[in-house]
Design a protein around this motif. Structure first.
Motif, PDB file in Angstrom:
ATOM      1  N   GLY A  54       4.968 -12.827   8.548  1.00 40.19           N
ATOM      2  CA  GLY A  54       4.708 -13.190   7.153  1.00 40.19           C
ATOM      3  C   GLY A  54       5.847 -13.983   6.554  1.00 40.19           C
ATOM      4  N   GLN A  55       7.069 -13.586   6.871  1.00 38.81           N
ATOM      5  CA  GLN A  55       8.233 -14.302   6.349  1.00 38.81           C
ATOM      6  C   GLN A  55       8.271 -15.736   6.858  1.00 38.81           C
ATOM      7  OE1 GLN A  55      11.071 -11.356   7.770  1.00 38.81           O
ATOM      8  NE2 GLN A  55      11.868 -11.240   5.689  1.00 38.81           N
ATOM      9  N   GLU A  56       8.003 -15.921   8.137  1.00 41.45           N
ATOM     10  CA  GLU A  56       8.013 -17.274   8.708  1.00 41.45           C
ATOM     11  C   GLU A  56       6.903 -18.122   8.101  1.00 41.45           C
ATOM     12  OE1 GLU A  56       9.781 -16.255  13.134  1.00 41.45           O
ATOM     13  OE2 GLU A  56       7.616 -16.178  12.798  1.00 41.45           O
ATOM     14  N   ARG A  57       5.750 -17.530   7.883  1.00 39.85           N
ATOM     15  CA  ARG A  57       4.620 -18.252   7.295  1.00 39.85           C
ATOM     16  C   ARG A  57       4.948 -18.714   5.870  1.00 39.85           C
ATOM     17  NH1 ARG A  57       0.431 -14.494   7.878  1.00 39.85           N
ATOM     18  NH2 ARG A  57       0.801 -14.754  10.080  1.00 39.85           N
ATOM     19  N   VAL A  58       5.526 -17.810   5.073  1.00 41.33           N
ATOM     20  CA  VAL A  58       5.902 -18.157   3.701  1.00 41.33           C
ATOM     21  C   VAL A  58       6.959 -19.256   3.717  1.00 41.33           C
ATOM     22  CG1 VAL A  58       7.028 -17.303   1.606  1.00 41.33           C
ATOM     23  CG2 VAL A  58       5.258 -15.936   2.703  1.00 41.33           C
ATOM     24  N   GLY A  59       7.950 -19.132   4.598  1.00 38.52           N
ATOM     25  CA  GLY A  59       8.991 -20.152   4.716  1.00 38.52           C
ATOM     26  C   GLY A  59       8.421 -21.507   5.076  1.00 38.52           C
ATOM     27  N   ALA A  60       7.471 -21.533   6.009  1.00 37.60           N
ATOM     28  CA  ALA A  60       6.850 -22.799   6.417  1.00 37.60           C
ATOM     29  C   ALA A  60       6.086 -23.438   5.267  1.00 37.60           C
ATOM     30  CB  ALA A  60       5.918 -22.554   7.602  1.00 37.60           C
ATOM     31  N   PHE A  66       8.063 -21.807 -10.458  1.00 34.30           N
ATOM     32  CA  PHE A  66       9.447 -21.831  -9.972  1.00 34.30           C
ATOM     33  C   PHE A  66       9.952 -20.422  -9.677  1.00 34.30           C
ATOM     34  CE2 PHE A  66      10.244 -26.109 -12.057  1.00 34.30           C
ATOM     35  CZ  PHE A  66      10.398 -26.770 -10.856  1.00 34.30           C
ATOM     36  N   THR A  67       9.637 -19.477 -10.555  1.00 34.57           N
ATOM     37  CA  THR A  67      10.072 -18.099 -10.350  1.00 34.57           C
ATOM     38  C   THR A  67       9.423 -17.516  -9.094  1.00 34.57           C
ATOM     39  OG1 THR A  67      10.353 -17.832 -12.735  1.00 34.57           O
ATOM     40  CG2 THR A  67      10.232 -15.827 -11.425  1.00 34.57           C
ATOM     41  N   ALA A  68       8.133 -17.766  -8.913  1.00 35.53           N
ATOM     42  CA  ALA A  68       7.438 -17.283  -7.714  1.00 35.53           C
ATOM     43  C   ALA A  68       8.004 -17.943  -6.462  1.00 35.53           C
ATOM     44  CB  ALA A  68       5.944 -17.564  -7.836  1.00 35.53           C
ATOM     45  N   GLU A  69       8.359 -19.223  -6.560  1.00 34.26           N
ATOM     46  CA  GLU A  69       8.939 -19.920  -5.413  1.00 34.26           C
ATOM     47  C   GLU A  69      10.270 -19.285  -5.016  1.00 34.26           C
ATOM     48  OE1 GLU A  69      10.525 -24.320  -4.006  1.00 34.26           O
ATOM     49  OE2 GLU A  69      10.159 -23.945  -6.135  1.00 34.26           O
ATOM     50  N   ILE A  70      11.115 -18.993  -5.988  1.00 39.41           N
ATOM     51  CA  ILE A  70      12.400 -18.362  -5.690  1.00 39.41           C
ATOM     52  C   ILE A  70      12.182 -16.983  -5.078  1.00 39.41           C
ATOM     53  CG2 ILE A  70      14.500 -17.395  -6.714  1.00 39.41           C
ATOM     54  CD1 ILE A  70      14.550 -20.418  -6.430  1.00 39.41           C
ATOM     55  N   ALA A  71      11.254 -16.218  -5.632  1.00 34.07           N
ATOM     56  CA  ALA A  71      10.963 -14.890  -5.086  1.00 34.07           C
ATOM     57  C   ALA A  71      10.443 -14.999  -3.650  1.00 34.07           C
ATOM     58  CB  ALA A  71       9.945 -14.167  -5.968  1.00 34.07           C
ATOM     59  N   ALA A  72       9.580 -15.984  -3.392  1.00 29.40           N
ATOM     60  CA  ALA A  72       9.057 -16.179  -2.041  1.00 29.40           C
ATOM     61  C   ALA A  72      10.167 -16.612  -1.082  1.00 29.40           C
ATOM     62  CB  ALA A  72       7.934 -17.215  -2.058  1.00 29.40           C
ATOM     63  N   ARG A  73      11.069 -17.453  -1.556  1.00 25.81           N
ATOM     64  CA  ARG A  73      12.205 -17.862  -0.710  1.00 25.81           C
ATOM     65  C   ARG A  73      13.110 -16.677  -0.396  1.00 25.81           C
ATOM     66  NH1 ARG A  73      12.844 -23.220   0.214  1.00 25.81           N
ATOM     67  NH2 ARG A  73      11.559 -24.600  -1.051  1.00 25.81           N
ATOM     68  N   TYR A  90      13.658 -15.806   3.465  1.00 24.36           N
ATOM     69  CA  TYR A  90      14.962 -16.100   4.060  1.00 24.36           C
ATOM     70  C   TYR A  90      15.975 -14.966   3.945  1.00 24.36           C
ATOM     71  CZ  TYR A  90      12.983 -20.745   4.119  1.00 24.36           C
ATOM     72  OH  TYR A  90      12.159 -21.819   4.337  1.00 24.36           O
ATOM     73  N   ARG A  91      15.661 -13.966   3.162  1.00 27.77           N
ATOM     74  CA  ARG A  91      16.554 -12.809   2.978  1.00 27.77           C
ATOM     75  C   ARG A  91      17.976 -13.258   2.691  1.00 27.77           C
ATOM     76  NH1 ARG A  91      13.303  -7.935   3.444  1.00 27.77           N
ATOM     77  NH2 ARG A  91      11.367  -8.804   4.218  1.00 27.77           N
ATOM     78  N   ARG A  92      18.941 -12.761   3.445  1.00 26.65           N
ATOM     79  CA  ARG A  92      20.364 -13.073   3.188  1.00 26.65           C
ATOM     80  C   ARG A  92      20.713 -14.539   3.395  1.00 26.65           C
ATOM     81  NH1 ARG A  92      24.423  -8.333   4.468  1.00 26.65           N
ATOM     82  NH2 ARG A  92      23.142  -6.604   3.744  1.00 26.65           N
ATOM     83  N   SER A  93      20.023 -15.204   4.315  1.00 22.43           N
ATOM     84  CA  SER A  93      20.339 -16.612   4.567  1.00 22.43           C
ATOM     85  C   SER A  93      20.014 -17.481   3.347  1.00 22.43           C
ATOM     86  CB  SER A  93      19.628 -17.132   5.811  1.00 22.43           C
ATOM     87  OG  SER A  93      18.240 -17.167   5.620  1.00 22.43           O
ATOM     88  N   PHE A  94      19.185 -16.999   2.437  1.00 22.03           N
ATOM     89  CA  PHE A  94      18.897 -17.728   1.200  1.00 22.03           C
ATOM     90  C   PHE A  94      20.192 -18.038   0.441  1.00 22.03           C
ATOM     91  CE2 PHE A  94      18.184 -17.669  -3.400  1.00 22.03           C
ATOM     92  CZ  PHE A  94      17.244 -18.679  -3.531  1.00 22.03           C
ATOM     93  N   PHE A  95      21.125 -17.098   0.478  1.00 22.05           N
ATOM     94  CA  PHE A  95      22.372 -17.237  -0.263  1.00 22.05           C
ATOM     95  C   PHE A  95      23.456 -17.958   0.529  1.00 22.05           C
ATOM     96  CE2 PHE A  95      20.272 -13.467  -1.997  1.00 22.05           C
ATOM     97  CZ  PHE A  95      20.188 -13.846  -3.329  1.00 22.05           C
ATOM     98  N   THR A  96      23.306 -18.064   1.842  1.00 22.58           N
ATOM     99  CA  THR A  96      24.378 -18.636   2.650  1.00 22.58           C
ATOM    100  C   THR A  96      24.042 -19.999   3.246  1.00 22.58           C
ATOM    101  OG1 THR A  96      23.576 -17.461   4.613  1.00 22.58           O
ATOM    102  CG2 THR A  96      25.259 -16.364   3.284  1.00 22.58           C
ATOM    103  N   ASP A  97      22.771 -20.327   3.386  1.00 16.86           N
ATOM    104  CA  ASP A  97      22.381 -21.599   3.994  1.00 16.86           C
ATOM    105  C   ASP A  97      22.041 -22.612   2.905  1.00 16.86           C
ATOM    106  OD1 ASP A  97      21.547 -23.620   5.632  1.00 16.86           O
ATOM    107  OD2 ASP A  97      19.728 -22.615   6.319  1.00 16.86           O
ATOM    108  N   PRO A  98      22.836 -23.679   2.776  1.00 18.48           N
ATOM    109  CA  PRO A  98      22.581 -24.638   1.717  1.00 18.48           C
ATOM    110  C   PRO A  98      21.301 -25.403   1.962  1.00 18.48           C
ATOM    111  CG  PRO A  98      24.402 -25.417   3.075  1.00 18.48           C
ATOM    112  CD  PRO A  98      23.996 -24.072   3.573  1.00 18.48           C
TER     113      PRO A  98
END
Length: 74
Positions: free
Chosen positions: A3-9, A55-62, A66-74
């Protein structure tokens, strides 16, 4: 595919990114016109709030995708 990979894609798809940016740009552009604000200000306000929800839903989905990598991967 998880599910995470699908949302990311979905979030990384160029059409999704462009659609969100274009919708926001159109709304901001319309809000700079006194004529449009006077005529359809309530509708513009509603669309603006809708874009904010997207935008809020997009950030929540990201965050979900991406979990922790959301904060570390530019």
């Amino acid at each position: 595919m998880s599910g995470q990979e699908r949302v990311g894609a979905i979030l990384e798809h160029p059409r999704v990114q462009r659609a969100i940016i274009v919708l926001n740009a159109i709304t901001i552009g319309c809000e700079t016109s006194p004529y449009l604000v006077e005529r359809v200000g309530g509708v513009l306000y509603a669309i603006d709030r809708g874009v904010l929800v997207i935008f809020t839903a997009e950030i929540a989905a990201r965050l979900y995708a991406y979990r922790r990598s959301f904060f570390t991967d530019p």
